[in-house]
Design a protein around this motif. Structure first.
Motif, mmCIF file in Angstrom:
data_model
loop_
_atom_site.group_PDB
_atom_site.id
_atom_site.type_symbol
_atom_site.label_atom_id
_atom_site.label_comp_id
_atom_site.label_asym_id
_atom_site.label_seq_id
_atom_site.Cartn_x
_atom_site.Cartn_y
_atom_site.Cartn_z
ATOM 1 N N GLU A 146 0.813 -1.213 0.000
ATOM 2 C CA GLU A 146 0.000 0.000 0.000
ATOM 3 C C GLU A 146 0.847 1.263 0.000
ATOM 4 N N SER A 147 2.086 1.135 0.427
ATOM 5 C CA SER A 147 2.975 2.301 0.471
ATOM 6 C C SER A 147 3.740 2.512 -0.840
ATOM 7 N N LYS A 152 -0.162 3.448 -5.549
ATOM 8 C CA LYS A 152 -0.721 4.792 -5.708
ATOM 9 C C LYS A 152 -1.179 5.020 -7.153
ATOM 10 N N ASP A 155 -4.391 2.892 -7.604
ATOM 11 C CA ASP A 155 -5.487 3.509 -6.855
ATOM 12 C C ASP A 155 -6.000 4.753 -7.568
#
Length: 402
Positions: A146-147, A152, A155
């Motif tokens: 997720e990092s 990103k 998403d």
């Protein structure tokens, strides 16, 4: 009215998204729409099998594009195949005409993003048919951090897709809620579950050639049929098979494919379990026989995947009238079906004794109880989950306010 459908899998592939998209395309043609499809030239099940570049099937014009053939051995291999399909699609759209409606699914996960761009470029309205939710699924599976910058990017693409789509179709309320949590108004989202296939019906054991072929007469068959995905844990099922290894009348049958297949086969070999039988995906025309061969069906759902993926297999199971058990959280789409319609059973992952208890309950059901159960599920399919009912609902929603 011209309609374009976009997904990596389509006829003749056996994947769930392929079958449901093919059903939709057939009905669109029957209703007078002009339908084109862009899909993969490589077969979903056998990446070395090459399908025709162009084909007309029941009035549907199928345009297939070439991709790599690394397969599903790892998520990296699958990701490369996804990427190659996306690149081929981007090259293809420059030569496509304008369509009134473009419907994009989620294989590859970002294909609807490119579908939205196509509509912005050529015109037309875009409908996102969410078969799953990404990158949420990729994060839960451990494929993407997720990092990471890649997360990103994915998403941002997903949020852009939801925001710019004219309409979004979610498969259940949990999926709709997850999409809404990304800042999307509920007015844009319509919940339409996928449907049961008409050819799936109940076949009595005594008339079932599948049971005879696989020597299942006199056996109580516990069946997991479908995708052996990470999203669908099977540890409880396998441990039950090990505990019941001496019950010679009980068989655990796995039909399908996926990343957990090696886990099943290795477990069978390690513990020398003759009560586990594996078969590959069955041809669609024979599914009614394979599904009806079961005495108890298994639907597994990892708790963290509720709302991210949808258990499409439940509709075929309901069509057979056979009992099922949900291995997973009661707060889920299938859990809601169990509670509202008083059918099926539920047990949490890891509760092997609870699962075995359910096996014994179902094993001892009377003929009258089995008949009543089949009547209830049959009514449920006809009233809520039939193909014609849900496709009609889909088409009406898709073409409304155009």
């Amino acid at each position: 009215m011209k309609i374009l459908l976009i997904n990596q899998t389509f006829f003749p592939d056996n994947a769930s998204t392929s079958q449901h998209l093919t059903d939709l395309a057939i009905e669109l043609v029957k209703n007078g729409f002009s339908v084109d499809v862009i899909s993969d030239r490589r077969s979903y099940d056998d990446r070395n099998k090459i399908l025709p570049k162009f084909e007309v099937y029941k009035g549907i014009r199928i345009h297939r594009i070439m991709t790599t053939a690394l397969g599903k051995k790892t998520h990296f291999h699958r990701g490369i195949d996804y990427l190659s399909f996306s690149i081929s699609f981007l090259l293809k759209i420059f030569f496509l005409p304008r369509y009134d409606i473009v419907i994009g699914l989620t294989t590859p996960p970002w294909i609807s993003f490119f579908g939205v761009l196509f509509c912005k470029f050529r015109g037309g309205r875009f409908i996102h048919w969410a078969m799953d939710v990404n990158p949420d699924e990729a994060v839960k599976l451990g494929w993407v951090k997720e990092s990471s910058l890649f997360y990103k990017l994915l998403d941002a693409w997903a949020r852009f897709t939801y925001k710019k789509s004219n309409k979004i179709i979610a498969l259940d309320k949990y999926m709709a809620q997850l999409i809404q949590s990304k800042g999307i108004t509920d007015k844009k989202i319509k919940i339409i579950p996928v449907w049961a296939h008409d050819e799936v019906e109940s076949v009595p054991h005594s008339e079932n050639p599948f049971r005879k072929e696989h020597h299942l007469d006199g056996k109580f068959v516990i069946m997991y049929s479908g995708n052996f995905s990470i999203c669908h844990p099977i540890d409880t099922l396998l441990e039950a098979a090990k505990k019941l290894r001496d019950e010679k009348d009980i068989i655990f049958m796995f039909i399908g494919g996926g990343v957990r297949l090696s886990e099943i086969l290795n477990f069978k070999e390690k513990h020398n379990l003759d009560n586990i039988i594996y078969l590959p995906y069955q041809p669609r025309a024979f599914i009614k026989y394979s599904l009806s061969a079961a005495d108890l069906h298994i639907v597994s759902m990892g708790e963290e995947y509720v709302g991210i993926v949808h258990p499409c297999k439940i509709y075929g199971i309901l069509s057979t009238g056979r009992p099922f058990v949900l291995l997973g959280p009661i707060k889920s789409h299938i859990g809601d079906i169990i509670k509202e319609y008083k059918i099926g059973y539920q047990v949490n992952h890891g509760d092997v004794e609870g699962f075995i208890n359910i096996i014994n309950i179902v094993k001892n059901l009377s003929a009258a109880e089995k008949s009543q159960y089949a009547t209830t599920t049959g009514t449920l399919i006809k009233s809520l989950f039939s193909r014609l009912c849900l496709i009609k609902k889909f088409i009406v929603y898709a073409i409304s306010t155009l």
